[in-house]
Design an enzyme around this catalytic site. Structure first.
Site, PDB file in Angstrom:
ATOM      1  CE1 TYR A  88       7.773 -25.372  11.683  1.00  0.00           C
ATOM      2  CE2 TYR A  88       9.254 -26.178   9.969  1.00  0.00           C
ATOM      3  CZ  TYR A  88       8.990 -25.303  11.009  1.00  0.00           C
ATOM      4  OH  TYR A  88       9.926 -24.376  11.381  1.00  0.00           O
ATOM      5  CG  PHE A 140       6.266   2.707   3.559  1.00  0.00           C
ATOM      6  CD1 PHE A 140       5.105   3.450   3.659  1.00  0.00           C
ATOM      7  CD2 PHE A 140       6.400   1.578   4.354  1.00  0.00           C
ATOM      8  CE1 PHE A 140       4.083   3.081   4.531  1.00  0.00           C
ATOM      9  CE2 PHE A 140       5.383   1.205   5.231  1.00  0.00           C
ATOM     10  CZ  PHE A 140       4.220   1.948   5.323  1.00  0.00           C
ATOM     11  CB  THR A 141       7.507   4.203   8.098  1.00  0.00           C
ATOM     12  OG1 THR A 141       6.501   3.241   7.786  1.00  0.00           O
ATOM     13  CG2 THR A 141       6.895   5.591   8.095  1.00  0.00           C
ATOM     14  CG  ASP A 231       6.257  -1.288  -1.181  1.00  0.00           C
ATOM     15  OD1 ASP A 231       5.330  -2.126  -1.206  1.00  0.00           O
ATOM     16  OD2 ASP A 231       6.518  -0.595  -0.188  1.00  0.00           O
ATOM     17  CE  LYS A 274      -0.527  -2.025   4.356  1.00  0.00           C
ATOM     18  NZ  LYS A 274       0.817  -1.609   4.036  1.00  0.00           N
ATOM     19  NE  ARG A 398       2.143   7.060   7.178  1.00  0.00           N
ATOM     20  CZ  ARG A 398       2.688   6.255   8.105  1.00  0.00           C
ATOM     21  NH1 ARG A 398       3.313   6.754   9.152  1.00  0.00           N
ATOM     22  NH2 ARG A 398       2.608   4.948   7.999  1.00  0.00           N
ATOM     23  CG  PHE A 465       4.916   6.592  12.925  1.00  0.00           C
ATOM     24  CD1 PHE A 465       6.177   6.381  12.392  1.00  0.00           C
ATOM     25  CD2 PHE A 465       3.914   5.673  12.638  1.00  0.00           C
ATOM     26  CE1 PHE A 465       6.443   5.281  11.589  1.00  0.00           C
ATOM     27  CE2 PHE A 465       4.167   4.575  11.832  1.00  0.00           C
ATOM     28  CZ  PHE A 465       5.432   4.376  11.321  1.00  0.00           C
TER      29      PHE A 465
HETATM   30  C1  LIG Z   1       2.144  -1.353   4.754  1.00  0.00           C
HETATM   31  C2  LIG Z   1       3.241  -1.083   3.861  1.00  0.00           C
HETATM   32  C3  LIG Z   1       4.465  -1.735   3.985  1.00  0.00           C
HETATM   33  C4  LIG Z   1       4.798  -2.665   5.140  1.00  0.00           C
HETATM   34  O1  LIG Z   1       3.975  -3.756   5.196  1.00  0.00           O
HETATM   35  P1  LIG Z   1       3.512  -4.424   6.564  1.00  0.00           P
HETATM   36  O2  LIG Z   1       2.682  -5.574   6.107  1.00  0.00           O
HETATM   37  O3  LIG Z   1       2.751  -3.415   7.333  1.00  0.00           O
HETATM   38  O4  LIG Z   1       4.736  -4.862   7.288  1.00  0.00           O
HETATM   39  C5  LIG Z   1       5.432  -1.468   3.038  1.00  0.00           C
HETATM   40  N1  LIG Z   1       5.231  -0.587   2.042  1.00  0.00           N
HETATM   41  C6  LIG Z   1       4.071   0.060   1.899  1.00  0.00           C
HETATM   42  C7  LIG Z   1       3.901   1.010   0.771  1.00  0.00           C
HETATM   43  C8  LIG Z   1       3.045  -0.142   2.802  1.00  0.00           C
HETATM   44  O5  LIG Z   1       1.905   0.538   2.678  1.00  0.00           O
END
Ligand SMILES: *Cc1c(COP(=O)(O)O)cnc(C)c1O
Length: 475
Positions: A88, A140-141, A231, A274, A398, A465
């Site tokens: 943990y 970004f969303t 980011d 990613k 998008r 979306f």
């Molecule tokens: C996917 C993504 C996020 C958010 O990450 P999650 O792991 O899906 O929560 C933030 N910024 C960018 C540019 C992304 O592509």
């Protein structure tokens, strides 16, 4: 049709030596794909309300919905799962991840989170006060959502070229320094808790930002005492573009470029799903001890203890290994090379899409497909639906649906870009799959004139979306 020889298709990205490239790995385990009939797909699409997010994956043939968490792990990463230390507190894998992030990105302190948005939630809560303003190189969303939820107003300060699908500018992710300066003059530096810089810029089509631009943003913001948070989700892909395009960095190892790039920022939010080639995970990192202490306090509320943050020990291990694998230049060339290969196929048929090709996918220009549709008839949403209907390929909207509504007026945001994203998962599909994808896009392009728009029949309150539903308009 424009002529591209077989050789040129296989050598793009490496034009200098005219020899084919291939993936620097081979296949050890395979997963069968699901083939469906057009009739089955029509039914599935209606049941999903014309939203590709709502399709069960069993009904999907080639899944290009996202490159998020859809990656194929290596044998080393699978072996790493067995090294999971599921304590943990103080898991061995946390220390491995922390050391890897410190060495590869250069950030001092690490807070693990379940995925990228967990890190965004914590960073936004720590830094933003109601009434603040957060500039970013396009939104970004989930990032903008957390900024707004904490009371900030988001300001897009990306260069104009990013909004222009016909511009061939090589660094469409760049920050427009004048726009940034104007915002600082207008609202005051004390109302800007940080600048949010993304690399590459997802919503602009995976477009890179140059080292020179980030350095200039650093100089400008330093004069006003404003920190920069990166980011870093696809910062390694960004590093490859810098190594191919930017004077002073040509041919440099991406590992070196990444480290310098991050050195102009104060910390980062990260989606491990990613660049790091895993299926789940994320982190927040910073060089600021105070921000770190605050974030470490909050992570236990929202995510989990500060040494696992919502990830199992084995997940942290797989991510630490994946980060090193992704920093391999040959791997990254093949990753982006596969995306370019698809782009070249589409270019032969004059299909409208965002150029230059970005790092993680092809972004089809839905306005170019359906000039007869109004943006409020959701052309990109419809194009994604048509592509699925044609071949079972799943893509994502998008455009106006993703952009959501203005939090004050309640009106739709009307983004200049109305795109369909074909996102390529890492190490998952072959070049033959890319051929099939290109042919299906071409079929949709050939049938573009008769396609009707959509009406939205259900709209969720947040990040619509993901779950909105649609119906075709009568023709
Ligand atoms: C996917 C993504 C996020 C958010 O990450 P999650 O792991 O899906 O929560 C933030 N910024 C960018 C540019 C992304 O592509």
């Amino acid at each position: 049709m424009k002529e591209h020889s077989f050789t040129s298709l296989h050598t793009m990205g490496q034009q200098q030596d005219r020899r084919s490239w291939a993936e620097p790995y081979k296949i050890k385990a395979v997963e069968p794909l699901h083939l469906t009939t057009r009739e089955q797909r029509g039914k599935a699409l209606a049941e999903a309300g014309y939203n590709t997010f709502l399709l069960p994956s069993r009904d999907v043939y080639i899944d290009l919905l996202t490159d998020s968490g859809t990656n194929a792990m290596s044998d080393r990463q699978w072996a790493g799962l067995m090294l999971g230390d599921e304590a943990y507190a103080g898991s061995e894998n946390f220390y491995h991840l922390e050391e890897t992030v410190r060495e590869c990105y250069g950030y001092e302190y690490l807070v693990p989170t379940h995925q990228g948005r967990g890190a965004e939630n914590i960073l936004s809560s720590v830094l933003i006060k109601p009434g603040d303003h957060v500039p970013g190189n396009m939104y970004f969303t989930t990032t903008r959502f957390h900024q707004e939820r904490n009371g900030a107003t988001f300001h897009d300060v990306i260069v104009d070229e990013a909004h222009d699908t016909s511009s061939l500018f090589e660094f469409k992710g760049n920050v427009d320094l004048d726009k940034l300066q104007r915002l600082i003059d207008e609202v005051g530096a004390d109302k800007i808790p940080y600048v949010c810089v993304a690399a590459t810029v997802n919503m602009a089509g995976g477009q890179p930002i140059s080292m020179a631009n980030l350095r200039a943003v650093r100089e400008l913001t330093a004069r006003h005492g404003i920190p920069i948070y990166l980011d870093a989700t696809r910062a390694m892909e960004n590093a490859l573009f810098i190594s191919e395009r930017e004077d002073g960095y040509l041919g440099k190892p991406i590992a070196e470029i990444l480290k310098e790039f991050c050195s102009y920022t104060d910390g980062a939010t990260m989606s491990g799903k990613k660049d790091p080639i895993v299926n789940i995970g994320g982190w927040l990192s910073t060089n600021d001890r105070e921000v770190f202490e605050e974030a470490r306090n909050l992570v236990v509320v929202y995510e989990g203890l500060h040494t696992y943050g919502g990830m199992a020990g084995r997940d942290m291990e797989a991510m630490a290994i994946g980060i090193r694998e992704a920093l391999n230049d040959d791997y990254m060339k093949s990753r982006v090379g596969q995306v370019r290969y698809l782009g070249l196929l589409l270019e032969q048929w004059d299909i409208p899409f965002v150029k230059p090709v970005g790092g993680h996918g092809i972004f089809l220009d839905a306005r170019g497909f359906y000039p007869h549709l109004d943006q409020e008839q959701f052309p990109a949403q419809m194009l994604a639906a048509q592509l699925y209907l044609d071949s079972g390929i799943r893509s994502m909207e998008r455009g106006i649906v993703s952009a959501g509504r203005d939090t004050v007026t309640g009106e739709h945001h009307h983004p200049k870009l109305e795109l369909v994203r074909l996102t390529i998962p890492r190490r998952v599909y072959t070049q033959a799959h890319m051929d099939v994808v290109a042919e299906s896009v071409k079929a949709c392009f050939d049938q573009r004139a008769s396609v009707p728009g959509l009406a939205m029949t259900y709209e969720p309150k947040y990040l619509r979306f993901f779950q909105a539903r649609f119906e075709p308009l009568p023709t």
